[in-house]
Design an enzyme around this catalytic site. Structure first.
Site, PDB file in Angstrom:
ATOM      1  CG  ASP A  32      -2.268   0.645   0.985  1.00  0.00           C
ATOM      2  OD1 ASP A  32      -3.303   0.051   1.359  1.00  0.00           O
ATOM      3  OD2 ASP A  32      -2.279   1.742   0.370  1.00  0.00           O
ATOM      4  CG  ASN A  36      -8.317   6.830  -1.489  1.00  0.00           C
ATOM      5  OD1 ASN A  36      -8.654   7.780  -0.789  1.00  0.00           O
ATOM      6  ND2 ASN A  36      -9.138   6.199  -2.290  1.00  0.00           N
ATOM      7  CG  ASN A 101      -2.781   5.276  -8.991  1.00  0.00           C
ATOM      8  OD1 ASN A 101      -1.689   5.058  -8.473  1.00  0.00           O
ATOM      9  ND2 ASN A 101      -3.916   4.787  -8.500  1.00  0.00           N
ATOM     10  CB  SER A 124     -16.654  -0.988 -10.892  1.00  0.00           C
ATOM     11  OG  SER A 124     -17.833  -0.226 -10.692  1.00  0.00           O
ATOM     12  CE1 TYR A 149     -15.416   3.669 -10.619  1.00  0.00           C
ATOM     13  CE2 TYR A 149     -13.142   3.371  -9.904  1.00  0.00           C
ATOM     14  CZ  TYR A 149     -14.467   2.941  -9.938  1.00  0.00           C
ATOM     15  OH  TYR A 149     -14.824   1.781  -9.302  1.00  0.00           O
ATOM     16  CE  LYS A 153     -11.805  -0.022 -10.661  1.00  0.00           C
ATOM     17  NZ  LYS A 153     -10.711  -0.722  -9.959  1.00  0.00           N
ATOM     18  CG  PHE A 178     -23.602  -4.794  -8.613  1.00  0.00           C
ATOM     19  CD1 PHE A 178     -22.861  -5.907  -9.020  1.00  0.00           C
ATOM     20  CD2 PHE A 178     -24.493  -4.234  -9.510  1.00  0.00           C
ATOM     21  CE1 PHE A 178     -23.042  -6.472 -10.288  1.00  0.00           C
ATOM     22  CE2 PHE A 178     -24.682  -4.795 -10.783  1.00  0.00           C
ATOM     23  CZ  PHE A 178     -23.948  -5.903 -11.169  1.00  0.00           C
ATOM     24  CG  ASN A 179     -23.612   0.793  -5.530  1.00  0.00           C
ATOM     25  OD1 ASN A 179     -23.717   0.269  -6.645  1.00  0.00           O
ATOM     26  ND2 ASN A 179     -23.567   2.109  -5.369  1.00  0.00           N
ATOM     27  CG  ASN A 199     -19.349   6.195  -2.631  1.00  0.00           C
ATOM     28  OD1 ASN A 199     -18.230   5.842  -2.383  1.00  0.00           O
ATOM     29  ND2 ASN A 199     -19.778   6.348  -3.886  1.00  0.00           N
ATOM     30  CB  VAL A 217     -32.920  12.206  -2.340  1.00  0.00           C
ATOM     31  CG1 VAL A 217     -33.332  11.122  -3.343  1.00  0.00           C
ATOM     32  CG2 VAL A 217     -33.025  11.701  -0.895  1.00  0.00           C
ATOM     33  NE  ARG A 295     -23.720  11.153  -7.915  1.00  0.00           N
ATOM     34  CZ  ARG A 295     -23.207  10.319  -7.002  1.00  0.00           C
ATOM     35  NH1 ARG A 295     -22.568  10.775  -5.935  1.00  0.00           N
ATOM     36  NH2 ARG A 295     -23.376   9.000  -7.154  1.00  0.00           N
TER      37      ARG A 295
HETATM   38  C1  WQD Z   1     -25.599   5.589  -4.990  1.00  0.00           C
HETATM   39  C2  WQD Z   1     -26.940   6.266  -5.236  1.00  0.00           C
HETATM   40  C3  WQD Z   1     -26.716   8.492  -6.102  1.00  0.00           C
HETATM   41  C4  WQD Z   1     -24.981  10.324  -2.551  1.00  0.00           C
HETATM   42  C5  WQD Z   1     -20.144   4.737  -7.411  1.00  0.00           C
HETATM   43  C6  WQD Z   1     -19.198   4.202  -8.461  1.00  0.00           C
HETATM   44  C7  WQD Z   1     -18.966   2.730  -8.210  1.00  0.00           C
HETATM   45  C8  WQD Z   1     -18.414   2.575  -6.841  1.00  0.00           C
HETATM   46  C9  WQD Z   1     -19.452   3.067  -5.844  1.00  0.00           C
HETATM   47  C10 WQD Z   1     -16.074   2.757  -6.386  1.00  0.00           C
HETATM   48  C11 WQD Z   1     -26.952   7.056  -6.539  1.00  0.00           C
HETATM   49  C12 WQD Z   1     -27.382   8.496  -4.734  1.00  0.00           C
HETATM   50  C13 WQD Z   1     -25.499   9.419  -3.468  1.00  0.00           C
HETATM   51  C14 WQD Z   1     -25.832  11.313  -2.002  1.00  0.00           C
HETATM   52  C15 WQD Z   1     -27.658  10.440  -3.284  1.00  0.00           C
HETATM   53  N1  WQD Z   1     -17.214   3.323  -6.731  1.00  0.00           N
HETATM   54  N2  WQD Z   1     -26.818   9.481  -3.807  1.00  0.00           N
HETATM   55  N3  WQD Z   1     -27.160  11.332  -2.391  1.00  0.00           N
HETATM   56  O1  WQD Z   1     -22.633   6.295  -7.879  1.00  0.00           O
HETATM   57  O2  WQD Z   1     -23.866   4.066  -7.602  1.00  0.00           O
HETATM   58  O3  WQD Z   1     -21.379   4.113  -7.572  1.00  0.00           O
HETATM   59  O4  WQD Z   1     -19.659   4.468  -6.120  1.00  0.00           O
HETATM   60  O5  WQD Z   1     -15.831   1.646  -6.074  1.00  0.00           O
HETATM   61  O6  WQD Z   1     -18.038   2.229  -9.151  1.00  0.00           O
HETATM   62  O7  WQD Z   1     -19.797   4.331  -9.732  1.00  0.00           O
HETATM   63  O8  WQD Z   1     -22.630   5.058  -5.666  1.00  0.00           O
HETATM   64  O9  WQD Z   1     -23.069   5.741  -3.347  1.00  0.00           O
HETATM   65  O10 WQD Z   1     -22.290   7.500  -5.019  1.00  0.00           O
HETATM   66  O11 WQD Z   1     -24.588   6.582  -5.176  1.00  0.00           O
HETATM   67  O12 WQD Z   1     -28.866  10.473  -3.619  1.00  0.00           O
HETATM   68  O13 WQD Z   1     -25.411  12.175  -1.168  1.00  0.00           O
HETATM   69  O14 WQD Z   1     -27.166   7.216  -4.198  1.00  0.00           O
HETATM   70  O15 WQD Z   1     -27.342   9.436  -6.966  1.00  0.00           O
HETATM   71  O16 WQD Z   1     -28.255   6.966  -7.100  1.00  0.00           O
HETATM   72  P1  WQD Z   1     -22.723   4.951  -7.260  1.00  0.00           P
HETATM   73  P2  WQD Z   1     -23.081   6.270  -4.730  1.00  0.00           P
END
Ligand code: WQD
Length: 340
Positions: A32, A36, A101, A124, A149, A153, A178-179, A199, A217, A295
């Protein structure tokens, strides 16, 4: 006991994977550069597993340093490569930082092992963009990423697939997350966002503890049941266990090809408003939120088809939204009493 190299092993998913590798009987060495993540995470991992994993601080973008590291560690049986920049918004502002990077580190690693290695690559679901068909399967077409980003990937997967096609001794598994959300049940490790969380779930927990204002939201005019966007949220511990399953599959030589891709999700979608509800009902903490505009770059809805992962990896997500939210909240409270 096989030794596994985990790059980015003090990061969010990396640290949880180090714990699960140990639990599965593997020895771990971490590389590492803490660009980050926080070095203190190593002590936290030790507090969970009872041993301090070996850690070498180095820059994976330096070809000579990586080559020398691999020469000195000729007992590495496999690599799980997490080390990469991952902030979607930052990548739009600083594309070269991301391309340099994320590609230099990957290519240096493969070259240092002379392309003879079992490699699990952190990919991802962002490679799918907005899928035409849901749930999305691994053979769905990838779409031009919305961000540098996401592009790193997609291109990294192409680099790996094309290299594997001409290098039989290189065996690669790309895991499309996924998330990832939540934290280890001990609340000793979890997500450590730098600055304002981009996130959803880390923003929720920081809003709930009073570090941030109300949640915005991002849009409630999507074509979804409640109008807010849908994602497939998966507990980070389930995700970590999938990496152990992927390493085991590579070691077993069961695969008919030396390049495989797997979706790592729960197979279920949840909307932003459903996540807010799940957090409130799991923790008893009331959240303040407002509805704002969509967003830039967000897709409307995505959730994964995990049939292949279950069948081939012998893995399935087990932890539900309640555990995802309650563990994330427990971690946020731990951070309040134990600031990093
Ligand atoms: C999730 C949902 C937002 C914040 C990204 C990358 C993915 C991974 C995870 C790295 C969306 C909504 C978010 C907020 C909101 N990255 N939201 N209010 O964008 O699906 O994925 O992060 O590993 O590769 O693409 O994740 O958590 O940012 O958003 O409404 O304050 O929540 O619009 O619909 P996302 P997220």
């Amino acid at each position: 006991m096989s030794k596994i190299l985990v790059t980015g092993g003090t990061g969010f998913i990396g640290s949880h994977t180090v714990v699960e590798l140990h639990n599965a009987g593997y020895e771990v060495i971490i590389v590492d550069d803490f660009s980050n993540s926080n070095p203190k995470i190593l002590q936290q991992i030790e507090a969970i597993i009872g041993v301090k994993p070996e850690l070498v601080e180095l820059d994976l973008c330096d070809e000579a340093i990586v080559k020398n590291f691999v020469l000195q560690h000729n007992d590495i049986a496999g690599v799980i490569h997490f080390a990469a920049f991952k902030a979607v918004g930052e990548s739009v502002q600083q594309p070269l930082k991301y391309y340099r990077n994320n590609f230099y580190s990957l290519i240096n690693l493969i070259n240092a092992f002379d392309s003879k290695v079992n490699l699990v690559f952190s990919s991802s679901c962002t490679v799918y963009g907005q899928p035409d068909v849901l749930p999305v399967t691994e053979d769905a077409p990838t779409k031009k990423a919305e961000s540098p980003y996401g592009n790193t990937k997609q291109i990294a997967e192409e680099i790996l697939q094309e290299t594997c096609a001409v290098t039989p001794q290189l065996k690669v598994t790309s895991l499309r997350y996924f998330n990832p959300v939540g934290a280890h049940h001990t609340a000793l490790i979890g997500e450590l966002p730098i600055g304002v969380p981009q996130n959803l779930v880390p923003f929720i927990t920081q809003s709930a503890i009073g570090k941030r204002g109300p949640i915005t939201v991002y849009g409630n005019d999507y074509d979804t049941p409640d109008g807010s966007a849908i994602r497939d949220y998966i507990h980070v511990v389930d995700l970590a266990k999938a990496h152990v399953a992927a390493i085991k599959r590579l070691e077993s030589n069961k695969a008919s090809t030396n390049y495989e891709v797997f979706n790592l999700g729960t197979g279920k979608g949840s909307s932003v408003l459903q996540i807010i509800d799940a957090f409130e009902s799991s923790t008893g903490v009331k959240l303040n939120y407002t509805i704002g505009p969509r967003r830039e770059g967000d897709i409307e809805k995505v959730w994964g088809d995990v049939t292949k992962s279950t069948k081939e990896l012998g893995w399935k997500a087990e932890l539900d939204l309640k555990e995802m939210m309650s563990s994330a909240w427990k971690w946020e409270k731990y951070l309040q009493d134990n600031p990093f």
